[in-house]
Scaffold this active site. Structure first.
Site, PDB file in Angstrom:
ATOM      1  N   SER A 149     -10.537  -0.709   4.110  1.00  0.00           N
ATOM      2  CA  SER A 149      -9.783  -0.986   5.108  1.00  0.00           C
ATOM      3  C   SER A 149      -8.924   0.382   5.868  1.00  0.00           C
ATOM      4  O   SER A 149      -8.375   0.978   5.168  1.00  0.00           O
ATOM      5  CB  SER A 149      -8.843  -1.891   5.013  1.00  0.00           C
ATOM      6  OG  SER A 149      -9.389  -3.172   4.515  1.00  0.00           O
TER       7      SER A 149
ATOM      8  N   ARG B 288       0.951  -1.129   0.042  1.00  0.00           N
ATOM      9  CA  ARG B 288      -0.121   0.073   0.039  1.00  0.00           C
ATOM     10  C   ARG B 288       0.786   1.338  -0.132  1.00  0.00           C
ATOM     11  O   ARG B 288       0.602   2.282   0.823  1.00  0.00           O
ATOM     12  CB  ARG B 288      -1.046   0.121   1.281  1.00  0.00           C
ATOM     13  CG  ARG B 288      -2.031  -1.059   1.182  1.00  0.00           C
ATOM     14  CD  ARG B 288      -2.737  -1.210   0.006  1.00  0.00           C
ATOM     15  NE  ARG B 288      -3.602  -2.239   0.150  1.00  0.00           N
ATOM     16  CZ  ARG B 288      -3.225  -3.540  -0.508  1.00  0.00           C
ATOM     17  NH1 ARG B 288      -2.251  -3.768  -1.272  1.00  0.00           N
ATOM     18  NH2 ARG B 288      -3.997  -4.704  -0.333  1.00  0.00           N
TER      19      ARG B 288
ATOM     20  N   GLU C 131      -4.064   2.865   7.014  1.00  0.00           N
ATOM     21  CA  GLU C 131      -3.919   2.915   5.455  1.00  0.00           C
ATOM     22  C   GLU C 131      -4.538   4.181   4.836  1.00  0.00           C
ATOM     23  O   GLU C 131      -4.141   4.696   4.139  1.00  0.00           O
ATOM     24  CB  GLU C 131      -4.748   1.575   4.945  1.00  0.00           C
ATOM     25  CG  GLU C 131      -4.691   1.440   3.512  1.00  0.00           C
ATOM     26  CD  GLU C 131      -4.987   0.102   2.747  1.00  0.00           C
ATOM     27  OE1 GLU C 131      -5.070  -0.805   3.965  1.00  0.00           O
ATOM     28  OE2 GLU C 131      -5.670   0.143   1.729  1.00  0.00           O
TER      29      GLU C 131
HETATM   30  C1  LIG Z   1     -15.445   0.068   0.030  1.00  0.00           C
HETATM   31  C2  LIG Z   1     -13.893   0.183  -0.241  1.00  0.00           C
HETATM   32  C3  LIG Z   1     -13.056  -0.608  -0.686  1.00  0.00           C
HETATM   33  C4  LIG Z   1     -11.713  -0.720  -0.768  1.00  0.00           C
HETATM   34  N1  LIG Z   1     -10.890  -1.967  -1.105  1.00  0.00           N
HETATM   35  C5  LIG Z   1      -9.754  -1.803  -1.275  1.00  0.00           C
HETATM   36  C6  LIG Z   1      -8.897  -3.027  -1.806  1.00  0.00           C
HETATM   37  O1  LIG Z   1      -9.567  -4.111  -1.781  1.00  0.00           O
HETATM   38  N2  LIG Z   1      -7.788  -2.693  -1.792  1.00  0.00           N
HETATM   39  C7  LIG Z   1      -6.959  -1.480  -1.751  1.00  0.00           C
HETATM   40  O2  LIG Z   1      -5.796  -1.373  -2.199  1.00  0.00           O
HETATM   41  N3  LIG Z   1      -7.881  -0.362  -1.427  1.00  0.00           N
HETATM   42  C8  LIG Z   1      -9.161  -0.527  -1.205  1.00  0.00           C
HETATM   43  N4  LIG Z   1      -9.762   0.520  -0.952  1.00  0.00           N
HETATM   44  C9  LIG Z   1      -9.088   1.848  -0.715  1.00  0.00           C
HETATM   45  C10 LIG Z   1      -8.958   2.805  -2.034  1.00  0.00           C
HETATM   46  O3  LIG Z   1     -10.113   2.531  -3.009  1.00  0.00           O
HETATM   47  C11 LIG Z   1      -7.554   2.588  -2.717  1.00  0.00           C
HETATM   48  O4  LIG Z   1      -6.613   3.135  -2.073  1.00  0.00           O
HETATM   49  C12 LIG Z   1      -7.683   3.387  -4.007  1.00  0.00           C
HETATM   50  O5  LIG Z   1      -6.457   3.066  -4.746  1.00  0.00           O
HETATM   51  C13 LIG Z   1      -7.518   4.782  -3.558  1.00  0.00           C
HETATM   52  O6  LIG Z   1      -7.850   5.436  -4.947  1.00  0.00           O
HETATM   53  P1  LIG Z   1      -8.365   6.996  -5.136  1.00  0.00           P
HETATM   54  O7  LIG Z   1      -8.359   7.320  -6.549  1.00  0.00           O
HETATM   55  O8  LIG Z   1      -9.962   6.823  -4.515  1.00  0.00           O
HETATM   56  O9  LIG Z   1      -7.632   7.943  -4.461  1.00  0.00           O
HETATM   57  P2  LIG Z   1      -7.794   9.109  -3.273  1.00  0.00           P
HETATM   58  O10 LIG Z   1      -8.370   8.518  -2.122  1.00  0.00           O
HETATM   59  O11 LIG Z   1      -8.203  10.130  -3.873  1.00  0.00           O
HETATM   60  O12 LIG Z   1      -6.206   9.151  -2.715  1.00  0.00           O
HETATM   61  C14 LIG Z   1      -5.324   8.490  -2.445  1.00  0.00           C
HETATM   62  C15 LIG Z   1      -4.089   8.737  -2.019  1.00  0.00           C
HETATM   63  O13 LIG Z   1      -3.404   8.923  -3.502  1.00  0.00           O
HETATM   64  C16 LIG Z   1      -2.796  10.096  -3.952  1.00  0.00           C
HETATM   65  N5  LIG Z   1      -3.276  10.071  -5.294  1.00  0.00           N
HETATM   66  C17 LIG Z   1      -4.660   9.911  -6.030  1.00  0.00           C
HETATM   67  N6  LIG Z   1      -4.395  10.180  -6.992  1.00  0.00           N
HETATM   68  C18 LIG Z   1      -3.396  10.510  -7.532  1.00  0.00           C
HETATM   69  C19 LIG Z   1      -2.698  10.810  -8.748  1.00  0.00           C
HETATM   70  N7  LIG Z   1      -3.286  10.881  -9.916  1.00  0.00           N
HETATM   71  N8  LIG Z   1      -1.524  11.213  -8.836  1.00  0.00           N
HETATM   72  C20 LIG Z   1      -0.851  11.114  -7.441  1.00  0.00           C
HETATM   73  N9  LIG Z   1      -1.202  10.973  -6.462  1.00  0.00           N
HETATM   74  C21 LIG Z   1      -2.557  10.637  -6.432  1.00  0.00           C
HETATM   75  C22 LIG Z   1      -3.552  10.938  -3.107  1.00  0.00           C
HETATM   76  O14 LIG Z   1      -2.820  12.187  -2.714  1.00  0.00           O
HETATM   77  C23 LIG Z   1      -3.684  10.277  -1.882  1.00  0.00           C
HETATM   78  O15 LIG Z   1      -2.638  10.216  -0.948  1.00  0.00           O
HETATM   79  C24 LIG Z   1     -11.237   0.456  -0.775  1.00  0.00           C
HETATM   80  C25 LIG Z   1     -11.990   1.617  -0.421  1.00  0.00           C
HETATM   81  C26 LIG Z   1     -13.310   1.572  -0.217  1.00  0.00           C
HETATM   82  C27 LIG Z   1     -14.053   2.602   0.016  1.00  0.00           C
END
Ligand SMILES: Cc1cc2nc3c(=O)[nH]c(=O)nc-3n(C[C@H](O)[C@H](O)[C@H](O)COP(=O)(O)OP(=O)(O)OC[C@H]3O[C@@H](n4cnc5c(N)ncnc54)[C@H](O)[C@@H]3O)c2cc1C
Length: 288
Positions: free
Chosen positions: A212, A165, A282
């Site tokens: 998580s 992660r 996380e």
């Molecule tokens: C119901 C649910 C289930 C989930 N299941 C999982 C799972 O199974 N496995 C898992 O790993 N995660 C899971 N997640 C967490 C999440 O979906 C992941 O971490 C996902 O990768 C975050 O993507 P995001 O676009 O929403 O990022 P954001 O939440 O918008 O950002 C997360 C981080 O990434 C950075 N970031 C985002 N986009 C960029 C970019 N384009 N360039 C540089 N930095 C960037 C942000 O600054 C921040 O620090 C889950 C979340 C939910 C709500």
């Protein structure tokens, strides 16, 4: 002629841009639709000497109730393309990871079907090295197009480093990613369906959450420890440790970000007192 006022908003409620549905206003909020708009926003940031934070779908962030005193740069609208060249799939940063998974399967490619149902964007998944069911983004990442210090560059995956992660991406803005997949031999549709069913059975998807909350500690699971410490169903204000999955803290009743943060601190304290293990978040907690 591009007008900055139409691209950059003021006082945008961040509760509209994260899966927890909490958080106060961002002083500035911008959602570029293409690289030119991204460049203009970058110039604005330099001119005003503003602090900024990049977000994707906001599914792993917890904003402050007082908002963000800078510019939130949402890349969700950099979602214009997904292309396949043989077994290389390239997608804009704002494409939802799950849409990319489906697109790969429809095109008879496999390698990311185990990531089905993760609600983030491609950019967020690369930054977080998102993973599930023994697959992580780093396993299939081929190259990343980034924007840094006003310039676009493409890096090979081997020029970045990844762990659980976590990635070495810091000041780089991920603009798109390319993934090296395999021509499907198994049935990725079935794997995807099974995974989506498992997620529905095991996760409280009916409530706002960030997935998580804590990383997996070595040799055990955060959810198991939280449950063994008797915290399942424990609540503070509108935030509760899910009864369905103890590593999920849900916003079950108009929680504030403070409720969620207080509950995170409480869970960490109790788990540490009872097991000696300090859980690590996380979710990214964003200071005002
Ligand atoms: C119901 C649910 C289930 C989930 N299941 C999982 C799972 O199974 N496995 C898992 O790993 N995660 C899971 N997640 C967490 C999440 O979906 C992941 O971490 C996902 O990768 C975050 O993507 P995001 O676009 O929403 O990022 P954001 O939440 O918008 O950002 C997360 C981080 O990434 C950075 N970031 C985002 N986009 C960029 C970019 N384009 N360039 C540089 N930095 C960037 C942000 O600054 C921040 O620090 C889950 C979340 C939910 C709500």
């Amino acid at each position: 002629m591009l007008d900055l006022n139409s691209i950059i908003k003021s006082n945008e409620p961040l509760s509209k841009h994260c899966s927890y549905k909490t958080g106060g206003p961002a002083r500035f909020f911008a959602e570029p639709k293409n690289n030119l708009e991204l460049m203009l926003i970058w110039n604005f940031l330099q001119e005003k000497k503003l602090r900024y934070l990049v977000i994707g779908n906001g599914t792993n962030v917890l904003f402050d109730d007082a908002g963000f005193d800078g510019l939130i740069l949402s890349l969700k609208k950099l979602n214009r393309f997904m292309i396949i060249d043989k077994n290389i799939l390239t997608a804009g940063s704002g494409i939802l990871l799950d849409d990319m998974v489906l697109f790969s399967i429809i095109n008879n490619l496999s390698g990311i079907e185990h990531l089905s149902g993760i609600p983030g964007t491609v950019g967020g998944a690369i930054y977080m090295n998102a993973g599930a069911f023994d697959t992580e983004i780093k396993d299939v990442l081929y190259s990343v197009e980034i924007f840094k210090d006003g310039e676009f560059t493409t890096l090979k995956a081997s020029e970045l480093s990844f762990s659980y992660r976590k990635s070495s991406i810091k000041d780089e803005i991920v603009v798109s990613g390319s993934f090296k997949l395999n021509f499907a031999k198994n049935d990725p549709h079935k794997i995807r369906d099974d995974i989506l069913n498992k997620r529905g059975e095991k996760q409280p998807l009916e409530y706002p959450s960030c997935g998580s909350v804590f990383k997996r500690p070595p040799g055990t699971y955060a959810g198991k420890l939280i449950e063994e410490c008797g915290l399942k169903g424990f609540s503070i204000g509108g935030a509760k440790v899910s009864e369905k999955h103890s590593n999920f803290i849900i916003n079950f009743n108009n929680a504030s970000s403070k409720d969620i943060k207080d509950l995170i601190s409480h869970v960490k304290m109790v788990v540490f007192q009872k097991t000696g293990i300090m859980l690590e978040e996380e979710v990214k907690i964003i200071e005002r």
